[in-house]
Design an enzyme around this catalytic site. Structure first.
Site, mmCIF file in Angstrom:
data_model
loop_
_atom_site.group_PDB
_atom_site.id
_atom_site.type_symbol
_atom_site.label_atom_id
_atom_site.label_comp_id
_atom_site.label_asym_id
_atom_site.label_seq_id
_atom_site.Cartn_x
_atom_site.Cartn_y
_atom_site.Cartn_z
ATOM 1 N N HIS A 88 0.833 -1.221 0.000
ATOM 2 C CA HIS A 88 0.000 0.000 0.000
ATOM 3 C C HIS A 88 0.865 1.267 0.000
ATOM 4 O O HIS A 88 0.441 2.303 0.482
ATOM 5 C CB HIS A 88 -0.959 0.039 1.197
ATOM 6 C CG HIS A 88 -1.669 -1.250 1.447
ATOM 7 N ND1 HIS A 88 -2.932 -1.511 0.957
ATOM 8 C CD2 HIS A 88 -1.285 -2.363 2.114
ATOM 9 C CE1 HIS A 88 -3.296 -2.738 1.328
ATOM 10 N NE2 HIS A 88 -2.314 -3.280 2.025
ATOM 11 N N SER A 97 14.372 21.696 -16.740
ATOM 12 C CA SER A 97 13.182 22.511 -16.936
ATOM 13 C C SER A 97 13.612 23.845 -17.526
ATOM 14 O O SER A 97 14.677 24.369 -17.186
ATOM 15 C CB SER A 97 12.488 22.730 -15.590
ATOM 16 O OG SER A 97 11.708 23.903 -15.623
ATOM 17 N N LYS A 147 15.682 21.819 -11.554
ATOM 18 C CA LYS A 147 15.006 20.561 -11.905
ATOM 19 C C LYS A 147 15.876 19.596 -12.695
ATOM 20 O O LYS A 147 16.639 19.972 -13.567
ATOM 21 C CB LYS A 147 13.740 20.860 -12.744
ATOM 22 C CG LYS A 147 12.595 21.462 -11.972
ATOM 23 C CD LYS A 147 12.005 20.547 -10.900
ATOM 24 C CE LYS A 147 11.235 19.402 -11.484
ATOM 25 N NZ LYS A 147 9.971 19.807 -12.096
ATOM 26 N N GLU A 150 9.225 8.285 -17.184
ATOM 27 C CA GLU A 150 7.915 8.902 -17.411
ATOM 28 C C GLU A 150 7.389 8.576 -18.800
ATOM 29 O O GLU A 150 6.230 8.226 -18.993
ATOM 30 C CB GLU A 150 8.012 10.429 -17.304
ATOM 31 C CG GLU A 150 8.200 10.952 -15.912
ATOM 32 C CD GLU A 150 8.478 12.446 -15.945
ATOM 33 O OE1 GLU A 150 7.534 13.217 -16.163
ATOM 34 O OE2 GLU A 150 9.653 12.845 -15.788
#
Ligand code: ARG
Length: 458
Positions: A158, A279, A285, A292
């Site tokens: 979980h 970024s 970043k 992804e």
């Protein structure tokens, strides 16, 4: 009138210009050219072998086809939409080059068995490349598992800290998934490697063909048993797509973990700069684009599987033009899967493991509470009662904002007098992982043994 198409004999009017474009497949099926030529050469050799072509005619045809192959490879070949598909483009060019003998190549053959053969040859080749990439990724993961056999991290259920595990053990879980995937691919390859040639349009052909001869030349394991099925079967492509969808699903859940773990909040791993981007606005970043994107690309592969299933579900036998629609989903599935595996196989060896962070995270969240319960069972308490006692001890720690191993023996004894000094060893992370020492368990020596077994099967 000359409409200039290999099938124009019974037509009196040319194809509508838009229909010509709409029905053509050459824009995408030219990718099959290498296999189309390979199939044509084997077909010509078979025709010569059974005496339908003379050996001189066969040599002419093969020479012409080899020249065409060279033209295609160096980009000189002029693909024509008016010639519809890869098959008619190559056949027309052959006749242009070698004259009337070129028109004999299509004896005893149809584009229906031809295209089915081409796709199978193409897919067989791609399956082998995909298997190689999969093995490369598996090898990289097994190396990580061996290196990180003693690296402790929290295992989750979980997404809540559950019990300590080793990172090596976690890595081996990914390996198990990918090993099953590789076995699925191997199994699918057996059915892909069946030869449709000889089925001709649908019913077979009146020439004295020798199908095993052609099959042997093309490396097929067997000939399709039924001519109707041979030209219409696309199960093999669906089966491949289903396997591809499962592999992408595995890469996607794998991505999800890499993606979470490379965040500042987890800080379990660091992906190398070569596999990340920045970024344009936030200078700090470093984005884990590869995982992804692979997670994102999973969607299109699932979509292609559904396209193919839907494509086939209501077709009467035998070949229908619908089948032309099998190619784009299949090609994109191959490209997406191959690319995703390749980038993963390159990325994993360069992944940095933040061992201290992993260990610190395993220390939080009472991950050895089950070990305390197991300890009490060892002292003669029934597991359910032990569970209850440890639950109370955890509750106590939550109130005091401390860990279980920070409790004094006196406090421990207030929960049950059966607890002794030896409890502290059982509460350590090392004690916890070492205790899970059985086939499939997380103990470092079990991880190392599993690594050895895996290396064997790679
Ligand atoms: N381009 C066609 C395909 O991909 C080749 C087979 C065409 N056969 C036919 N009878 N029109 O399926």
């Amino acid at each position: 009138m000359d409409i200039d198409k290999p099938w124009s004999g019974r037509f009196t009017a040319p194809t509508d210009a838009f229909v010509e474009d709409f029905t053509a497949s050459v824009r995408f099926d030219h990718r099959l050219s290498e296999y189309d030529i390979m199939g044509s050469i084997a077909h010509a050799q078979m025709l010569a072998h059974v005496g339908v072509l003379t050996s001189a005619e066969c040599s002419h045809i093969i020479e012409g086809l080899n020249d065409i192959q060279a033209e295609i490879l160096c980009g000189d070949f002029k693909w024509s939409v008016a010639l519809e598909d890869v098959h008619m483009n190559i056949e027309s060019r052959l006749t242009q080059k070698i004259g009337v003998v070129g028109k004999k190549l299509h004896t005893g053959r149809s584009r229906n068995d031809q295209v089915a053969t081409d796709i199978r040859l193409y897919l067989r080749h791609e399956i082998d490349l995909i298997s190689t990439e999969l093995t490369r990724l598996l090898t990289a993961l097994v190396d990580v598992a061996e290196r990180e056999a003693d690296t402790i991290m929290p295992g989750f259920t979980h997404l809540q800290s559950a019990q300590p595990i080793t990172f090596g053990h976690h890595t081996l879980a990914w390996c198990e998934m990918l090993l099953r995937d590789r076995a699925r691919l191997e199994d699918c390859r057996k059915r892909v490697n069946t030869m449709p040639l000889g089925a001709a349009a649908l019913a077979g052909t009146s020439y004295p063909i020798d199908r095993p001869f052609t099959a042997q030349r093309l490396g097929f394991d067997r000939c399709a048993e039924n001519s109707l099925d041979a030209v219409s079967d696309r199960d093999f492509a669906i089966e491949f797509s289903a396997t591809a969808a499962i592999i992408m699903m595995h890469l996607s859940l794998f991505s999800e973990e890499l993606f979470l773990w490379s965040s500042a909040q987890f800080n379990f791993i660091m992906l190398s700069d070569a596999f990340c981007t920045g970024s344009s606005i936030m200078p700090q970043k470093k984005n884990p684009d590869v995982p992804e994107l692979v997670r994102g690309k999973t969607g299109r592969v699932y979509g292609h599987l559904l396209s193919l299933l839907t494509l086939m579900k209501a077709q009467p036998l035998a070949y229908n033009k619908d089948n032309q629609e099998d190619k784009e989903p299949l090609f994109d599935t191959v490209d997406t899967l191959k690319g995703s595996l390749r980038v993963f196989a390159d990325m994993i060896p360069n992944m940095q493991v933040q061992r201290d962070s992993m260990r610190a995270a395993a220390q939080r969240g009472f991950t050895t509470a089950t070990d305390l319960a197991d300890y009490l069972v060892g002292k003669g308490i029934a597991f359910r009662d032990a569970h209850e006692i440890v639950g109370k001890a955890v509750r106590y720690c939550l109130d005091k904002e401390c860990d279980l191993d920070a409790l004094s023996l006196e406090v421990f004894k207030s929960f049950t007098p059966l607890i002794d000094n030896d409890v502290y060893e059982r509460l350590t992370l090392e004690g916890s992982i070492k205790a899970r020492d059985h086939l499939g368990g997380t103990a470092p020596n079990q991880v190392r043994a599993a690594v050895q077994r895996l290396r064997h099967s790679l």
